[in-house]
Design a protein around this motif. Sequence first.
Motif, short mmCIF file in Angstrom:
data_model
loop_
_atom_site.label_atom_id
_atom_site.label_comp_id
_atom_site.label_asym_id
_atom_site.label_seq_id
_atom_site.Cartn_x
_atom_site.Cartn_y
_atom_site.Cartn_z
N UNK A 1 88.80 -3.99 -16.39
CA UNK A 1 87.71 -4.93 -16.69
C UNK A 1 87.60 -6.01 -15.61
N UNK B 1 125.09 6.77 -24.64
CA UNK B 1 124.79 5.54 -25.39
C UNK B 1 125.57 5.52 -26.71
N UNK B 2 125.90 4.31 -27.20
CA UNK B 2 126.58 4.24 -28.48
C UNK B 2 125.63 4.58 -29.62
N UNK C 1 92.76 -4.44 -18.99
CA UNK C 1 92.50 -5.75 -18.40
C UNK C 1 92.19 -5.63 -16.91
N UNK C 2 93.03 -4.85 -16.19
CA UNK C 2 92.82 -4.72 -14.74
C UNK C 2 91.52 -3.96 -14.43
N UNK D 1 123.43 4.13 -32.72
CA UNK D 1 122.73 2.94 -33.21
C UNK D 1 122.62 2.98 -34.72
N UNK E 1 110.32 -0.39 -32.26
CA UNK E 1 109.32 -1.47 -32.23
C UNK E 1 109.10 -1.98 -30.82
N UNK E 2 110.20 -2.14 -30.07
CA UNK E 2 110.08 -2.62 -28.68
C UNK E 2 109.34 -1.60 -27.82
N UNK F 1 114.38 -1.39 -34.46
CA UNK F 1 113.99 -2.46 -33.53
C UNK F 1 113.67 -1.89 -32.15
N UNK G 1 105.71 -1.73 -28.55
CA UNK G 1 105.13 -2.97 -27.98
C UNK G 1 104.92 -2.82 -26.49
#
Lengths: 64, 324
Positions: A49, A18-19, A46-47, A21, A31-32, A28, A35
């Motif tokens: 519940x 990879x280059x 959720x599944x 960063x 952060x992703x 960022x 998330x």
Amino acid sequence: MRDKDRTDDKERAVEGGPPRMSPDEARRRRGRNIAIAVVLGLLVILFYAMTIARLGENVMNRPM
Amino acid sequence: MAMISDRLAETGRREAAGAAQVSVSGGSVGDYIALLKPRVMSLVVFTALVGMVIAPGHVNPVLGFASLLAIAIGAGASGCLNMWWDADIDAVMTRTARRPIPAGRIAPGEALAFGITLSVGSVLVLGLASNWFAAAFLAFTIFFYAVVYTMWLKRATPQNIVIGGAAGAFPPMIGEAAVTGHVSLDGLVLFAIIFLWTPPHFWALALVKAGDYARAGVPMMPNVAGPDATRRQIMLYTLLLAPAGLAPVALGFGGAIYATVAGVTGLGMVALAWRVLRRREGEAAVKAAQQLFAFSILYLFLLFATLLAEQALGFGSLFAGWGR
């Protein structure tokens, strides 16, 4: 970007790595990643519940 | 179909060109959220919730929440696909030039993958949480907005937002379908209110932003038929909208408070549309259109908020039993 960094990125690209960063890009990406982890965790909840809600009272109705 | 395959090929070429320079996404979490058009999502959640609340029957709160979440994500997914397709015209319009794709923060291919993933996920979750009729309805709505409106109508006809407005009007019907498994006249009336509200709302904006749309080559009504014809059509749709806003009272799911709110704000919409029709030149014309645009948002919000509040507080319907 400094000339040395450009050269490093080219070398990394040739090697298939990879280059490099910038700190902002790294922030960022972090952060992703967080998330995505949070969303996956919430989907699990959720599944779970939804399953319990669908089963309703039958969840306790186990043949002995 | 050729148009879509051309766009996919273009996205692929851009990705290939981009891969030579950058192999990591440059977008922040906020950029991905922006792709979902959060303000549109909030309106969809709101109207779908009203559709669920007015529906006869009971829904488990967990499944109701999951259904609402799925509808919201489905709306966001269609917004994301819209941004992917419209990146070229977004780039030349002042209102949209800072969106993540034209601004270069997210690659088109990333947005496409994000939109498709969320579309499939939202439909599956709605099917599992409620029923497959509601899920199919959501899938159709995403298709209608992303393909029928965005890819076809938007750049082809000045009736784009009239027909495309149906996509924005479907959420209350999806909400009702999530609870009951079918759609009734009640849901259809809520659909009609949003459908008739869309032309005055968007054409008021288009009157002000006509230059933007002309630069982007989008055939909005003021650019094709002219501002005066647009003003007449705004008036016509508003005259249809005001009585349609009172239909929930006649059908029995709108009470006395709703009747008052819908009546007063409906008259307000007609008054502002009349002002748009009469003031055709200069700053006064711009201000009249801006006022109608702003008030139309408040109008729709008040109508649905009042319906929601009446149902939540258990206020009796004015004409309970009528039309049922």
